[in-house]
Design a protein around this motif. Structure first.
Motif, short mmCIF file in Angstrom:
data_model
loop_
_atom_site.label_atom_id
_atom_site.label_comp_id
_atom_site.label_asym_id
_atom_site.label_seq_id
_atom_site.Cartn_x
_atom_site.Cartn_y
_atom_site.Cartn_z
N ILE A 149 0.75 -1.03 -0.06
CA ILE A 149 0.09 -0.09 0.05
C ILE A 149 0.99 1.30 -0.06
N CYS A 150 2.01 1.19 0.73
CA CYS A 150 2.75 2.52 0.88
C CYS A 150 3.45 2.53 -0.85
N SER A 151 3.53 1.56 -1.39
CA SER A 151 4.24 1.70 -2.90
C SER A 151 3.19 2.28 -3.79
N MET A 152 1.88 1.90 -3.61
CA MET A 152 0.93 2.61 -4.40
C MET A 152 0.67 3.94 -3.86
N LEU A 153 0.52 4.40 -2.63
CA LEU A 153 0.51 5.95 -2.12
C LEU A 153 1.54 6.76 -2.48
#
Length: 403
Positions: A149-153
């Motif tokens: 999720i941090c990669s997507m954010l």
């Protein structure tokens, strides 16, 4: 367990961790599936334990609103500092959700699948490097979906510890262990740290757009207007926290279930084509979101019980997902269950935005792990978080041999 004892278990965070919650829901489903409650320290509400009723309320967003009580909290709790998707109603909810909805649709996620599978492989590689007992939850199942999720954010790896602490503060507020981990002298200072961090992230993406959700939100508009800062913060907050914690709970709880049911593990290893069904069963089995609340916007009734306008109903998803009228042998973990209409992702307008991503992550992890798993056993007692809202395992000590 009496019906009164069962009802009180619903507002006891320890009951979610020691097994009383499931027994309580079974009692209420049989005897009082729509139960009026006025527990000390909480505003009154009606507890709904049947699948049919939870499903019906979720599908009627005009009659049952998320505002002003979208979750079960104590009467003296401070109001949440920002509004999020889970606390909004249409038309605001519809407009705000549309900003990032395309990111989480299967078509868009297919382009992201290779990266997810690479991160799943990295998680299983980390298991292969462990030679002794370790705690699967903080070391593996929390880290893998957090990285996704941090990669997507667009949150860099160096800042992911802050996101994890934000999650523990948000969802672990009823658990003494997490309270100690996230204790701060000044809660306002902790909030400002979050505000300052994401404010700077927004400023950076406004100046230097990239292909991530942070850029999308920074430049996003609702009704022709840029999002106000606190609406942006609410959006980042819910995506960053719920976007990984619930998936972590599914993966950890699913692995725990396979350890406790070795016949099911052998069956899954022998037939990997069952992984998609197994993941659905893990989601039903763990049901990481324990409840949401809705408020009646007009006088109505459920199962003949009058629900006056302005009264709140508590939607108990784990109970709905063990309803004997819907699931065959609901207390049996069955990785091949092919009739599985669970409500773990909700229904209707508030159907979980990240449902497809969560399924993709869990499938990728177990499809990577199963061919490489040589042996696995418990190395201590598994522990569930004490909660009234969201949660799953906080500790799962294991010994595993992974190729």
């Amino acid at each position: 367990m009496s019906a009164q004892e069962a009802a009180m278990a619903l507002v006891d965070p320890s009951a979610y961790a020691d097994g009383r919650f499931e027994r309580a829901c079974a009692v209420l489903r049989r005897h009082t599936p729509v139960r009026r409650m006025e527990p000390p320290g909480f505003e009154p509400f009606y507890a709904l334990t049947k699948h049919e009723d939870v499903h019906a309320v979720e599908r009627q967003s005009e009659l049952f609103a998320a505002a002003p009580r979208h979750r079960l909290v104590r009467a003296d709790a401070d109001p949440e500092p920002v509004r999020t998707l889970v606390s909004m109603d249409p038309p605001d909810h519809t407009a705000f959700r549309a900003l990032v909805a395309d990111w989480f649709r299967p078509r868009r996620l297919r382009a992201f699948e290779e990266q997810v599978r690479g991160l799943a492989k990295a998680a299983v590689d980390a298991m292969a490097e462990r030679s002794g007992p370790y705690d699967f939850v903080p070391e593996i199942s929390m880290q893998y979906p957090l990285t996704v999720i941090c990669s997507m954010l667009g949150v860099p790896e160096s800042d992911r510890g802050m996101i994890l602490q934000l999650t523990q503060r948000s969802f672990g507020s009823e658990d003494p262990e997490y309270q100690a981990l996230t204790a701060v002298d000044d809660p306002n200072e902790a909030l400002m740290e979050f505000v300052n961090y994401f404010s700077k992230l927004v400023e950076d993406r406004l100046a230097h757009p990239t292909d991530d959700i942070a850029s999308l939100l920074a430049h996003g508009e609702v009704n022709g207007e840029r999002l106000e800062l606190f609406d942006l913060l609410g959006y980042f907050g819910i995506l960053a926290t719920a976007g990984h914690d619930t998936t972590s709970s599914t993966i950890a709880g699913g692995l725990h279930a396979l350890i406790e049911h070795p016949g099911q593990l052998d069956r899954l290893r022998a037939d990997p084509s069952l992984v998609p069904l197994a993941v659905e069963e893990m989601i039903r089995w763990t049901t990481p979101v324990k409840s949401f609340m809705r408020t009646a916007t007009a006088d109505t009734e459920i199962r003949g019980e009058p629900i006056p306008e302005g009264e709140a109903v508590l939607l108990l998803y784990p109970s709905a997902n063990r309803d004997e009228d819907v699931f065959n042998e609901p207390d049996r973990f069955d990785i091949g269950r092919d009739h599985n209409p669970h409500l773990a992702f909700g229904q209707g307008a508030h159907y979980c935005l990240g449902a497809h991503l969560a399924r993709m992550e869990a499938r990728a992890f177990f499809e990577e792990l199963l061919p490489r798993l040589r042996h696995i056993e418990p190395a201590g007692d598994a522990e569930l978080i004490k909660t009234l809202f969201v949660g799953g395992l906080k500790h799962l000590p294991i010994r595993a041999e992974v190729a």
